[in-house]
Design a protein around this motif. Structure first.
Motif, PDB file in Angstrom:
ATOM      1  N   LEU A 232       0.829  -1.213   0.000  1.00  0.00           N
ATOM      2  CA  LEU A 232       0.000   0.000   0.000  1.00  0.00           C
ATOM      3  C   LEU A 232       0.860   1.260   0.000  1.00  0.00           C
ATOM      4  N   LYS A 234       3.674   1.792  -1.194  1.00  0.00           N
ATOM      5  CA  LYS A 234       4.310   2.068  -2.487  1.00  0.00           C
ATOM      6  C   LYS A 234       3.461   3.026  -3.323  1.00  0.00           C
ATOM      7  N   LYS A 235       2.199   3.184  -2.920  1.00  0.00           N
ATOM      8  CA  LYS A 235       1.273   4.057  -3.644  1.00  0.00           C
ATOM      9  C   LYS A 235       1.341   5.512  -3.166  1.00  0.00           C
ATOM     10  N   LYS A 237       2.418   9.239  -2.872  1.00  0.00           N
ATOM     11  CA  LYS A 237       3.003  10.273  -3.727  1.00  0.00           C
ATOM     12  C   LYS A 237       3.119  11.560  -2.911  1.00  0.00           C
ATOM     13  N   TYR A 245      -3.439  14.900 -11.607  1.00  0.00           N
ATOM     14  CA  TYR A 245      -4.127  13.609 -11.584  1.00  0.00           C
ATOM     15  C   TYR A 245      -5.560  13.753 -12.127  1.00  0.00           C
ATOM     16  N   TYR A 248      -8.974  11.623 -11.169  1.00  0.00           N
ATOM     17  CA  TYR A 248      -8.890  11.072  -9.817  1.00  0.00           C
ATOM     18  C   TYR A 248      -9.793  11.869  -8.875  1.00  0.00           C
ATOM     19  N   LYS A 395     -10.284   5.482  -9.992  1.00  0.00           N
ATOM     20  CA  LYS A 395      -9.076   6.201  -9.594  1.00  0.00           C
ATOM     21  C   LYS A 395      -9.396   7.084  -8.387  1.00  0.00           C
ATOM     22  N   LEU A 419      -6.002  -1.914  -7.340  1.00  0.00           N
ATOM     23  CA  LEU A 419      -4.873  -1.189  -6.750  1.00  0.00           C
ATOM     24  C   LEU A 419      -4.259  -0.207  -7.743  1.00  0.00           C
ATOM     25  N   GLU A 420      -4.437  -0.485  -9.023  1.00  0.00           N
ATOM     26  CA  GLU A 420      -3.821   0.350 -10.050  1.00  0.00           C
ATOM     27  C   GLU A 420      -4.277   1.801  -9.958  1.00  0.00           C
ATOM     28  N   LEU A 422      -5.056   3.471  -7.264  1.00  0.00           N
ATOM     29  CA  LEU A 422      -4.880   4.006  -5.913  1.00  0.00           C
ATOM     30  C   LEU A 422      -3.661   4.914  -5.815  1.00  0.00           C
ATOM     31  N   VAL A 423      -3.858   6.080  -5.175  1.00  0.00           N
ATOM     32  CA  VAL A 423      -2.767   6.979  -4.804  1.00  0.00           C
ATOM     33  C   VAL A 423      -2.984   7.366  -3.347  1.00  0.00           C
TER      34      VAL A 423
END
Length: 759
Positions: A232, A234-235, A237, A245, A248, A395, A419-420, A422-423
């Protein structure tokens, strides 16, 4: 239990229709709980009332709030039978069984509604406090005169306990903790005496990415691993700018941050601002508005759809993000970049409903008492986690730094389809993901599939016996009539009521005679069930004969009851007596209906069919009552000459105009010869809104398109619609046709085109 939604729906429906088992229906986000609820309501033969703890939740479920249905106080409730007065502590008020019953003022149709209810559904039960559920139990027992848990009503709880929990203040819990081990609905005293069967929907329709689904499962059960947090985080930013974005949506925990983000981004757009006021009719409380009553939009604004597209195109879903691509006074066009698609959005009608009893059938039906019509969208640069419940995002940027409720993290993450998309605005703190231990423990009460199937079979058999025993028992009706008899003679001897005392006594004796026979018949039924294997043909023969016998015995009784009510309805100064008789008639008519239903229930059992609305309910009771009333009115007319109008009319007969939709109101005005311009002026609406109503009516085949546009324009627009059929928006058609036609005309013709091509 891995099934499709239809299979799961039919399985749950069997528990509702074929048993009296209480149910807690749960499931992870995206398992289709709302869709399943709608299926059950539409297909159950039982009288179902849908409720929810809050107004918005009730509106989304198509029901009413618990507080409005049961006249609950706004404070807390203490299950203390020894208390004799309300308790005030730290500016809070707590009722108890004694004070709640003392203040209860439920009569007439409202009380009748509660007595005729078979199933009470409570949606979004994660937000329901234990003490409020115990207050519901108290009211049901009192109104239904039945000391079984919840007054004998079958309960269906619906929701996901890992989502938003009950709201309770610290000093409230300091009082309630003396009575409750926890605040969730399953901690209530009533639940302890009648625990529901735990059924969890397993098929997830929102997410299909196995890694994400498994992560969400672990999150629900407070079992996220180190690797999960690594994945998680790793998402994350840093220094997020929404402009970087596009598409989103920003999820945060506080309204102020969400509102400020939306307004700031709207202000940055240099385009003209367009205002679209909602059309609100009838009774629709402001606290239940599904959207802001005034929608402010600009071209370029990021917006989110708040409903699913019900048209054949299915161009959008609840939670889909797009951008405003065109606006005028009659058009809202949205562009979805990922699909390179534009749509012209139609307004949606939310309905505020009220339950009432159909006087012809004694079935509980819905009545629309108010509507809220608006474009189903809102500004969507940001939204709160709380308001995102039930939505789906492809998103999203999650700001979970200020999580203040258990379940918020799960609600936020489970909105996403993968998961793609997710930010995260910052790393997640493991301590804020703790699930309540009580929830984990309660989830363990789910039975294995094999045991659940065995229970369904046993409960179906038990329900059949119990239902037949109840249908052939006159005890409740006799008790009601006995209490009524005691009220005669209290008034002066020449009162309207006392002149009917002889009839009331004679009617009571008929019921007693039926009960004497019914007790012996019930013993026969019980004996048949005691011999295994069950002799089904013999059981069917006895049930058919029993129903025929009692229907014949009650024929004169029912005729005289309907006749007495008809006479009293035309008599002045007898309203109280009229209301008493209507209550008796409701219970007696239900008994006739139950006797008739017994035959159909046996037929379904014999054929191993679901006890569905289609199999069990019939028009028998409606024709039974209407035929008798027709004969009675003819008899009275011959006795007293010209028919006299009733003095008393049930409250539900009033305000018929609130029952029709805003589109049908436009139709009625148009049928009187009013022009579109006249209707718009009379209703204080825009011409485009009236044309939208007419477009809806065209699609529903309630009005002919030839009444609205000339044949020449119809052909011209139809050709253009066909040319641009792959683009559901109106702008390309308008640009192609130029000034010869209006957007409203295109809208109406396109509705006609869609109706013709969906057949």
């Amino acid at each position: 239990m891995k099934m499709t939604l239809t299979q799961e729906a039919e399985y749950v429906l069997k528990f509702i229709n074929n048993t009296d088992q209480h149910i807690f229906l749960t499931g992870k986000a995206g398992t289709g709980k709302t869709t399943l609820l709608k299926y059950i309501v539409e297909n159950s033969h039982k009288n179902i009332i849908v409720t929810a703890p809050t107004g918005i939740a009730a509106l989304n479920a198509g029901g009413v709030t618990l507080h409005s249905l049961f006249q609950l106080p706004l404070g807390g409730f203490l299950p203390d039978d020894n208390a004799k007065s309300s308790i005030f502590q730290e500016d809070l008020k707590f009722e108890n069984p004694f004070t709640l019953k003392r203040h209860l003022r439920m009569q007439g149709e409202k009380a009748n509604l509660i007595r005729l209810m078979d199933v009470l559904v409570i949606d979004e039960v994660s937000m329901l406090r234990a003490d409020i559920l115990d207050a519901v139990d108290t009211v049901l027992k009192r109104i239904r005169r039945n000391q079984l848990p919840f007054g004998g009503v079958q309960m269906m709880y619906l929701g996901d306990l890992w989502q938003l929990p009950p709201v309770i203040k610290h000093h409230e819990w300091n009082v309630l903790r003396q009575y409750y081990r926890g605040i969730f609905f399953f901690h209530s005293k009533a639940i302890q005496s009648k625990p529901p069967l735990y059924i969890e929907l397993k098929t997830i329709f929102r997410q299909n990415e196995s890694q994400f689904v498994e992560l969400l499962n672990r999150l629900r059960h407070d079992a996220l691993t180190y690797d999960d947090f690594q994945l998680l985080n790793k998402k994350v930013k840093n220094s997020i700018q929404l402009s970087d974005y596009p598409g989103y949506i920003y999820l945060t925990t506080h309204n102020q941050k969400s509102d400020a983000t939306n307004q700031a981004n709207l202000a940055l757009l240099k385009e003209k601002s367009w205002t679209f006021p909602a059309e609100i009719t009838g009774d629709f409380p402001e606290k239940n508005y599904p959207l802001d009553p005034t929608l402010n939009l600009k071209i370029g604004a990021q917006v989110m759809l708040t409903k699913n597209d019900s048209s054949p195109q299915k161009s959008y879903y609840n939670g889909k993000i797009g951008h405003i691509s065109y606006l005028d006074e009659e058009t809202v066009e949205i562009f979805f970049k990922d699909e390179n698609q534009k749509i012209q959005l139609q307004k949606f009608e939310w309905q505020n409903i009220q339950y009432h009893v159909d006087p012809k059938t004694n079935e509980i039906t819905e009545k629309v008492i108010g509507t809220f019509v608006q474009y189903p969208l809102k500004l969507a640069w940001a939204i709160t986690v709380h308001k995102s419940q039930g939505l789906t995002f492809e998103k999203a940027i999650l700001d979970l730094a200020d999580i203040f409720q258990s379940g918020q993290a799960y609600v936020a993450l489970s909105r996403l389809t993968s998961l793609e998309g997710l930010v995260l605005s910052e790393p997640l703190n493991q301590k804020k993901f703790d699930a309540a231990p009580d929830l984990i423990q309660y989830a363990k009460s789910e039975l294995p599939d094999k045991e659940t199937n065995t229970l369904l079979k046993a409960k179906s058999f038990e329900f059949l016996l119990t239902t037949l025993h109840s249908n052939y028992s006159f005890r409740n009706l006799i008790n009601l009539w006995s209490r009524h008899l005691k009220t005669y003679g209290v008034e002066e001897s020449k009162s309207v009521k006392n002149t009917h005392q002889h009839w009331a006594n004679a009617s009571y004796k008929i019921l007693q005679q039926c009960e004497n026979i019914a007790e012996k018949f019930a013993q026969q039924i019980k004996y048949i069930f005691s011999i295994q294997p069950l002799d089904i043909p013999f059981l069917k023969k006895r049930v058919t004969a029993g129903s025929a016998y009692f229907l014949k015995e009650l024929d004169t009784f029912m005729y005289d009851l309907y006749k007495t009510i008809e006479i009293i309805s035309r008599t002045k100064k007898a309203k109280q007596y009229y209301n008493e008789l209507v209550e008796l008639e409701s219970s007696a008519t239900k008994k006739i209906s139950d006797l008739d239903k017994s035959i159909r229930i046996i037929d379904s059992f014999v054929n191993d069919e679901l006890f569905s609305k289609q199999n069990i309910n019939s028009k028998f009771i409606e024709s039974y009552k209407s035929k008798k009333l027709s004969a009675i009115r003819e008899e009275l007319k011959s006795m007293i000459g010209e028919e006299k109008s009733p003095v008393y009319t049930p409250k539900k007969e009033k305000k018929k105009t609130s029952e029709i939709s805003t589109s049908d109101t436009t139709l009625k005005m148009y049928e009187t010869g009013m022009t579109i311009q006249d209707i718009a002026k009379e209703r204080n609406l825009t011409i485009s809104t009236i044309q939208s109503h007419l477009a809806t009516l065209v699609q529903q085949n309630k009005i002919e398109i030839h009444q609205l546009v000339t044949d020449e324009k119809l052909k011209l627009i139809m050709d253009a619609v066909e040319k641009f059929k792959d683009n559901p928006g109106l702008s390309p058609i308008k640009e192609y046709l130029g000034h010869d036609v209006s957007y409203g005309e295109i809208k109406m013709v396109k509705a006609y085109y869609d109706s013709q091509n969906s057949i």
